[in-house]
Scaffold this active site. Sequence first.
Site, mmCIF file in Angstrom:
data_model
loop_
_atom_site.group_PDB
_atom_site.id
_atom_site.type_symbol
_atom_site.label_atom_id
_atom_site.label_comp_id
_atom_site.label_asym_id
_atom_site.label_seq_id
_atom_site.Cartn_x
_atom_site.Cartn_y
_atom_site.Cartn_z
ATOM 1 N N ASP A 102 3.542 -2.728 3.841
ATOM 2 C CA ASP A 102 3.798 -1.545 4.692
ATOM 3 C C ASP A 102 4.700 -0.525 4.052
ATOM 4 O OD1 ASP A 102 3.851 -0.472 7.861
ATOM 5 O OD2 ASP A 102 5.920 -0.740 7.555
ATOM 6 N N GLU B 52 -0.518 0.111 3.003
ATOM 7 C CA GLU B 52 -0.414 1.082 4.151
ATOM 8 C C GLU B 52 -0.021 2.309 3.560
ATOM 9 O OE1 GLU B 52 1.114 3.761 6.311
ATOM 10 O OE2 GLU B 52 2.872 2.204 6.161
ATOM 11 N N ASP C 64 0.588 0.302 15.700
ATOM 12 C CA ASP C 64 1.308 1.385 16.074
ATOM 13 C C ASP C 64 0.647 2.628 16.884
ATOM 14 O OD1 ASP C 64 3.925 0.717 15.053
ATOM 15 O OD2 ASP C 64 3.506 1.544 13.054
#
Length: 515
Positions: A294, A341, A394
């Site tokens: 992430d 990501e 998200d």
Amino acid sequence: MSWPRCSGLLLHPTSLPGAGGIGDLGAGSRQWVDFLAQAEQRLWQILPLGPTGYGNSPYLSYSAMAGNPLLISLEQLQAQGLLPADLPQPNFPPSRVDYEAVYRHKLPRLRLAWSHFQADRTAMANLREFQAQQAHWLPDFSLFMALKDAHQGRPWYEWEPALAWRAPQALAQWQARVQPDQEFHSFLQYLFWQQWQELHAYAQSRQVRIIGDLPIYVAHDSADVWAHPELFAIDRETGAVALMAGVPPDYFSATGQLWGNPVYDWEALKQTDFAWWVERLRHLLQLVDWIRIDHFRGFESFWQVPQGEETAVQGEWVAAPGEALFRTLEQKLGALPILVEDLGVITPAVEALRDQFGLPGTKVLQFGFDDNPDNPYLPFNFVQNCVVYTGTHDNPTTVAWYEALDTAAQHRVIRYLGYLSAQGIHWDLVRLGMASVARWCIIPLQDVLGLGREGRMNAPGEAVGNWEWRTVAAALTPDLAERLAALTRTYGRAHQKWPEPELPQPDPTSSDGQT
């Protein structure tokens, strides 16, 4: 690494179906793996597995190494004889996790299982073996959790200073005092490890590979920061975060985002040859097959904000030693099964770091329809070495996203697709992702099910109601599996068997020969 063209689904284990109020590692998880196999999906992506605190976010865990005890299957403990078969079962909501109720239900039963476990000499020997194998993190974590219990859950930086800063005498006194509870927390990690490894092996037997998730930062109130404060930007007097992580002001937020996590002291980490990071990835690779990192942007440079600021405006970009870190990880662990990501404002330097190590980036279809032909999230701009998503944990679901678009934006989507099918916008975007050149295509289960606002997993910026969504077993039908499998076959993402894994290369500088 071998990257065969394939596809998979995104679903966190807490969202699995079952009667225990939360998804767990029992029968429901195997039924889910069976559904993936029937649908010819070879990938199961999850969120971070760690134990969560206030807000229940898997991205704010008490440990970068530990597993969430709420995922332990009580039914499996009953089958092992550690719990009675006739325990009463509360009526939990089937499609939402009530974390407080689940905690109240599970914790006493896990303590009861511990009391029975201790009477079995062979079981205790197995626990001791596990503790020895996990000695690089488990003693600190189990002590940290026992100390939190003794301090009514208060964060470590609110404990008495001698304990907060691990003064040897205070640490020894408190350890003797909370030793029984420390053993209990160690037992919980043993149970999680055993049940997860069994599930992982089952997934591999069905030709399903698990993609884990590694947040770049760790929580301030975590065993990692308490045990290794020298590796983080922590005020050495108060324990407060001296330099906070976040992102600067942008189009979406005039004040940026202030996350509150401490940034790393990268100079201190470099002096250890990034030992903490090496152990972190080595450990996670014992639980999953691939790792999604992430906020990859933070490995090239990161936004840090001084202590006392209430927004992210007064921060600065600081260079990070990403190249040195990933070079070390390759030397210690071999070829890196990592995807990244790389969303947001990504600079050429970030792209160069990603491409230097051949790491696949992330494409999100929902971001692609702003009437800009150079938009990197439009499929005709994709490179093969990427992973495409309809949306992420998200994002709103695809149905909710489309319904919230204005008329002009909806028309742009329809013009790109060439149609709006009777199956619904969610299947249209699934088809678009499947048909793209991206090697991997990952779809949130909510989009396969065609859910709207009720299916959202996380809404950044909203303090309550996140991470609670669950599916129900009745939704995972054979017809749904076949519809997904047909698309998978149509677009060349179905295969019968994974290629043989590439074995990690040993570290030539390591004295113990570990890989």
